[in-house]
Design an enzyme around this catalytic site. Structure first.
Site, PDB file in Angstrom:
ATOM      1  N   LYS A 107       0.817  -1.215   0.000  1.00 58.27           N
ATOM      2  CA  LYS A 107       0.000   0.000   0.000  1.00 58.27           C
ATOM      3  C   LYS A 107       0.854   1.270   0.000  1.00 58.27           C
ATOM      4  O   LYS A 107       0.354   2.350  -0.292  1.00 58.27           O
ATOM      5  CB  LYS A 107      -0.971  -0.008   1.182  1.00 58.27           C
ATOM      6  CG  LYS A 107      -2.057  -1.068   1.028  1.00 58.27           C
ATOM      7  CD  LYS A 107      -3.162  -0.941   2.065  1.00 58.27           C
ATOM      8  CE  LYS A 107      -4.289  -1.920   1.803  1.00 58.27           C
ATOM      9  NZ  LYS A 107      -3.905  -3.329   2.071  1.00 58.27           N
TER      10      LYS A 107
HETATM   11  C1  LIG Z   1      -4.569  -4.446   1.437  1.00 63.14           C
HETATM   12  C2  LIG Z   1      -3.837  -5.744   1.440  1.00 63.14           C
HETATM   13  C3  LIG Z   1      -4.179  -6.816   0.570  1.00 63.14           C
HETATM   14  C4  LIG Z   1      -5.364  -6.746  -0.366  1.00 63.14           C
HETATM   15  O1  LIG Z   1      -5.135  -5.854  -1.424  1.00 63.14           O
HETATM   16  P1  LIG Z   1      -6.381  -5.337  -2.299  1.00 63.14           P
HETATM   17  O2  LIG Z   1      -5.814  -4.328  -3.204  1.00 63.14           O
HETATM   18  O3  LIG Z   1      -7.366  -4.779  -1.316  1.00 63.14           O
HETATM   19  O4  LIG Z   1      -6.926  -6.534  -3.017  1.00 63.14           O
HETATM   20  C5  LIG Z   1      -3.417  -7.974   0.594  1.00 63.14           C
HETATM   21  N1  LIG Z   1      -2.382  -8.101   1.450  1.00 63.14           N
HETATM   22  C6  LIG Z   1      -2.032  -7.120   2.296  1.00 63.14           C
HETATM   23  C7  LIG Z   1      -0.900  -7.347   3.226  1.00 63.14           C
HETATM   24  C8  LIG Z   1      -2.731  -5.912   2.334  1.00 63.14           C
HETATM   25  O5  LIG Z   1      -2.374  -4.944   3.188  1.00 63.14           O
END
Ligand SMILES: *Cc1c(COP(=O)(O)O)cnc(C)c1O
Length: 436
Positions: A107
């Site tokens: 993210k």
């Molecule tokens: C947010 C997140 C996901 C999921 O990603 P999306 O874009 O919501 O599908 C998977 N793994 C981790 C560690 C995350 O923080």
């Protein structure tokens, strides 16, 4: 780049508008009116370019009319200042490590790029941007660290007392500068209710320029395409041209970005959407019925999503044509028991510690290979977070192998600060008005 709403294809807004609105009034999602193809020469020679160079090329293809070249270059060099290595586990299997940014999760790509795009659009004397975020842990860290020190912005993060992990709390409370952390004596839902009410409050809106900077913002999707192109470059350098990606998915933003990269011209053989038992999408691809459900808690809790917010973007990319979508996207689900077995298998086979989300993406590749024994593509599974963020999941012998990265150890010596609030809205409102 002009954008429409998935609920109204006649709507036209600028990229700047889409960034600050996050979501159209009609509750659809913003999508680009045109998705240009990157030039074929660039893809052919992509192995000669670095991650920031690739990021610039992709971003400028979309945003050249919105942000001048030199500004966009500087913005990307500042935002994407960490690596995304595709680590080789065997001849045809790679793990794409997306956790080398400040909050140790993928993210960071979205949050860092979004913060700088917002700051860029605010630079000509516009009002300070106030970002309000309620978090149960991970998103808050990425947003806090993503906006830390970014001019013209201020972030207020609400988190539930006693409900975030020690590493997450460090990431929320040691920042200072333009980041404020509020520990709420309540649950995550209480935090979210406070933030929602703030966005609806006339007096607060008259005093502040509020935004949620949330995960459906189009400026978070774009930077997540960069690492798909960059991975393809890394594989090409090793003589591998056929690639499949397995993406651990919750809100489907990450795989949505992969599919956007595909539509921009990245040659990918197959995408695999790997979920935990919150399996709205795998069920849809099996049955043709799209039925959301309340989420169930699992070991891979960042994927505990029963109504994936980005799915309509993916349907939109494929013009709502499920058959053509199914040619490119396969989807599998795994439960907690399988996740734990996956973590152990990756450890035994490759001496590699994968976080639970990552392990699910690995399991999906194994399953795909079982079902498609003739497929010889190189397979890349995305590692969305560093294992140290989920210490309670691992058997002790595997937990002992996890190295704490310096981004975390550096925070341990810093003073922590959070303001404390209850769950009443008046208290939160007074805080915002009086602590400006
Ligand atoms: C947010 C997140 C996901 C999921 O990603 P999306 O874009 O919501 O599908 C998977 N793994 C981790 C560690 C995350 O923080």
């Amino acid at each position: 780049m002009k954008l429409y709403s998935t609920n109204n294809k006649n709507l036209r807004v600028s990229f700047k508008e889409a960034v600050f609105n996050s979501m159209p009034q009609d509750k659809g999602l913003y999508m680009p009116v045109e998705i240009p193809h990157l030039d074929a020469d660039f893809i052919k020679n992509i192995e000669n370019f670095s991650l920031p160079e690739i990021a610039y090329k992709v971003a400028s293809t979309l945003l050249k009319d919105e942000i001048p070249a030199d500004d966009l270059k500087a913005l990307i060099d500042d935002a994407i200042n960490f690596e995304a290595p595709a680590v080789k586990l065997d001849d045809k299997t790679f793990v794409l490590e997306l956790f080398h940014g400040p909050s140790l999760a993928f993210k960071d790509f979205g949050a860092r790029f979004m913060s700088r795009v917002m700051s860029y659009f605010l630079k000509d004397g516009e009002q300070l941007l106030d970002v309000l975020v309620a978090t149960s842990g991970d998103t808050g860290g990425a947003v806090a660290l993503g906006f830390l020190g970014v001019p013209n912005t201020r972030v207020t993060i609400l988190y539930p007392e006693g409900k975030v992990s020690p590493i997450q709390e460090l990431q929320l409370t040691t920042n200072g500068q333009n980041i404020r952390a509020i520990e709420v004596k309540g649950t995550f839902d209480d935090c979210q209710a406070l933030v929602k009410q703030a966005f609806a409050d006339d007096e607060l809106n008259a005093n502040f320029r509020l935004t949620s900077a949330n995960s459906i913002n189009i400026s978070r999707l774009i930077p997540q395409t960069f690492y798909y192109f960059n991975t393809y470059a890394q594989l090409k350098r090793q003589g591998l041209n056929d690639v499949i990606f397995s993406v651990p998915s919750g809100n489907f933003g990450n795989i949505g970005a992969g599919l956007l990269a595909y539509k921009l011209g990245l040659p990918v053989k197959q995408f695999i959407a790997a979920t935990n038992i919150n399996d709205t999408v795998p069920r849809f691809l099996e049955t043709g019925v799209y039925e959301t459900k309340p989420s169930t808690q699992t070991y891979s809790n960042a994927m505990d999503v029963g109504a994936p917010s980005n799915w309509i973007r993916i349907m939109d990319l494929f013009d709502e044509d499920v058959e053509s979508l199914k040619k490119v996207v396969t989807s599998y689900r795994f439960n907690d028991e399988e996740t734990l077995a996956g973590i152990k298998e990756i450890d035994e086979q490759f001496d590699y510690v994968a976080c639970p989300h990552t392990a699910i993406a690995y399991l999906a590749i194994e399953k795909f290979r079982q079902e498609n024994p003739e497929d010889e593509s190189a397979a890349v599974f995305l590692s969305t977070a560093h294992a140290c963020k989920f210490p309670d999941i691992f058997p002790v012998d595997i937990a002992a192998k996890i190295e704490i990265p310096e981004q975390v150890t550096a925070l341990e010596s810093k003073p922590q600060h959070a303001d404390q609030l209850g769950i009443d809205f008046e208290g939160f409102k007074n805080y915002l008005l009086n602590k400006a």
